[in-house]
Design a protein around this motif. Structure first.
Motif, mmCIF file in Angstrom:
data_model
loop_
_atom_site.group_PDB
_atom_site.id
_atom_site.type_symbol
_atom_site.label_atom_id
_atom_site.label_comp_id
_atom_site.label_asym_id
_atom_site.label_seq_id
_atom_site.Cartn_x
_atom_site.Cartn_y
_atom_site.Cartn_z
ATOM 1 N N GLY A 36 0.817 -1.215 0.000
ATOM 2 C CA GLY A 36 0.000 0.000 0.000
ATOM 3 C C GLY A 36 0.845 1.257 0.000
ATOM 4 N N ARG A 93 -6.007 2.206 -11.217
ATOM 5 C CA ARG A 93 -6.229 0.908 -10.572
ATOM 6 C C ARG A 93 -5.443 0.812 -9.267
ATOM 7 N NH1 ARG A 93 -4.382 -4.425 -13.444
ATOM 8 N NH2 ARG A 93 -5.792 -3.705 -15.062
ATOM 9 N N LEU A 94 -4.181 1.254 -9.282
ATOM 10 C CA LEU A 94 -3.385 1.230 -8.053
ATOM 11 C C LEU A 94 -4.010 2.105 -6.977
ATOM 12 C CD1 LEU A 94 0.364 1.336 -9.132
ATOM 13 C CD2 LEU A 94 -0.789 -0.424 -7.791
ATOM 14 N N GLU A 96 -7.176 2.856 -6.634
ATOM 15 C CA GLU A 96 -8.368 2.156 -6.137
ATOM 16 C C GLU A 96 -7.985 1.015 -5.206
ATOM 17 O OE1 GLU A 96 -10.345 0.982 -9.739
ATOM 18 O OE2 GLU A 96 -10.936 3.051 -10.213
ATOM 19 N N GLU A 97 -6.991 0.228 -5.606
ATOM 20 C CA GLU A 97 -6.558 -0.884 -4.771
ATOM 21 C C GLU A 97 -5.996 -0.391 -3.447
ATOM 22 O OE1 GLU A 97 -3.902 -3.456 -6.962
ATOM 23 O OE2 GLU A 97 -5.432 -3.940 -8.460
ATOM 24 N N ALA A 100 -8.704 0.751 -1.127
ATOM 25 C CA ALA A 100 -9.445 -0.393 -0.589
ATOM 26 C C ALA A 100 -8.576 -1.245 0.345
ATOM 27 C CB ALA A 100 -9.979 -1.249 -1.732
ATOM 28 N N ASN A 102 -6.104 -3.182 -0.602
ATOM 29 C CA ASN A 102 -5.890 -4.480 -1.236
ATOM 30 C C ASN A 102 -5.045 -4.321 -2.508
ATOM 31 O OD1 ASN A 102 -6.136 -7.222 -1.773
ATOM 32 N ND2 ASN A 102 -8.022 -6.942 -2.939
ATOM 33 N N VAL A 103 -3.821 -3.873 -2.340
ATOM 34 C CA VAL A 103 -2.941 -3.708 -3.495
ATOM 35 C C VAL A 103 -2.433 -5.072 -3.924
ATOM 36 C CG1 VAL A 103 -0.782 -2.695 -4.339
ATOM 37 C CG2 VAL A 103 -2.272 -1.383 -2.802
ATOM 38 N N ARG A 104 -2.656 -5.378 -5.180
ATOM 39 C CA ARG A 104 -2.243 -6.663 -5.729
ATOM 40 C C ARG A 104 -0.813 -6.548 -6.266
ATOM 41 N NH1 ARG A 104 -5.510 -7.201 -10.247
ATOM 42 N NH2 ARG A 104 -4.702 -9.293 -10.498
ATOM 43 N N THR A 107 -0.570 -5.907 -9.968
ATOM 44 C CA THR A 107 -0.770 -4.549 -10.457
ATOM 45 C C THR A 107 0.529 -3.755 -10.353
ATOM 46 O OG1 THR A 107 -3.069 -4.669 -9.703
ATOM 47 C CG2 THR A 107 -2.228 -2.494 -10.303
#
Length: 159
Positions: A36, A93-94, A96-97, A100, A102-104, A107
């Motif tokens: 994150g 996208r980063l 948003e992740e 939330a 929840n960074v993948r 990504t």
């Protein structure tokens, strides 16, 4: 790499982009800090630095090149612009992740890979092509327009 002074600012910016791309890839591999934090740092870097860099390329560099006869349909130019759009999408996208919680890693890895590939495209293909194609007069005009754009944007030279 020796770069024409009209393009040097872009290359200087690219150095910081490569550093950030490496951080993204390292974090994705579990080697570079909390996901994150890395994601938020990259989003800030993009918003504060890279977005203006992309705008300079899109609103100054490419129009000057086109006026001098470089086709906007040139495959590398089209790829460059497509990658700008894709990097912007990945930044959203980063963001948003990260929001939330929840960074993948995927990504981060994808953003790091694409940013590095994009910088390599510009440094190895596009800038050399422009240095060959544009006259000294056109490159001097490009330099003046970049300075004016930066001044209009509030000052400094940002990636």
């Amino acid at each position: 790499m020796k770069r024409h002074p009209a393009l040097r600012e872009f290359s200087d910016d690219h150095h910081q982009g490569l550093v950030r791309a490496r951080r993204l890839r390292r974090a994705a591999a579990g080697e570079g800090g909390e996901l994150g934090e890395v994601a938020w740092a990259f989003v800030r870097f993009f918003r504060e630095e890279t977005e203006e860099h992309f705008e300079k390329e899109e609103r100054v560099l490419l129009p000057v090149a086109e006026a001098a006869g470089v086709s906007p349909q040139e495959p590398d130019i089209r790829r460059m612009l497509g990658e700008h759009a894709e990097i912007r999408r990945l930044v959203r996208r980063l963001e948003e992740e990260a929001a939330a919680g929840n960074v993948r890693p995927e990504t981060l890895r994808e953003a790091g890979r694409l940013l590095e590939d994009h910088i390599r495209l510009e440094e190895r293909r596009i800038f050399p092509m422009l240095e060959r194609s544009l006259t000294e007069e056109t490159l001097a005009e490009l330099r003046r327009r970049i300075a004016a754009f930066s001044a209009d944007q509030g000052g400094g030279s940002k990636p």
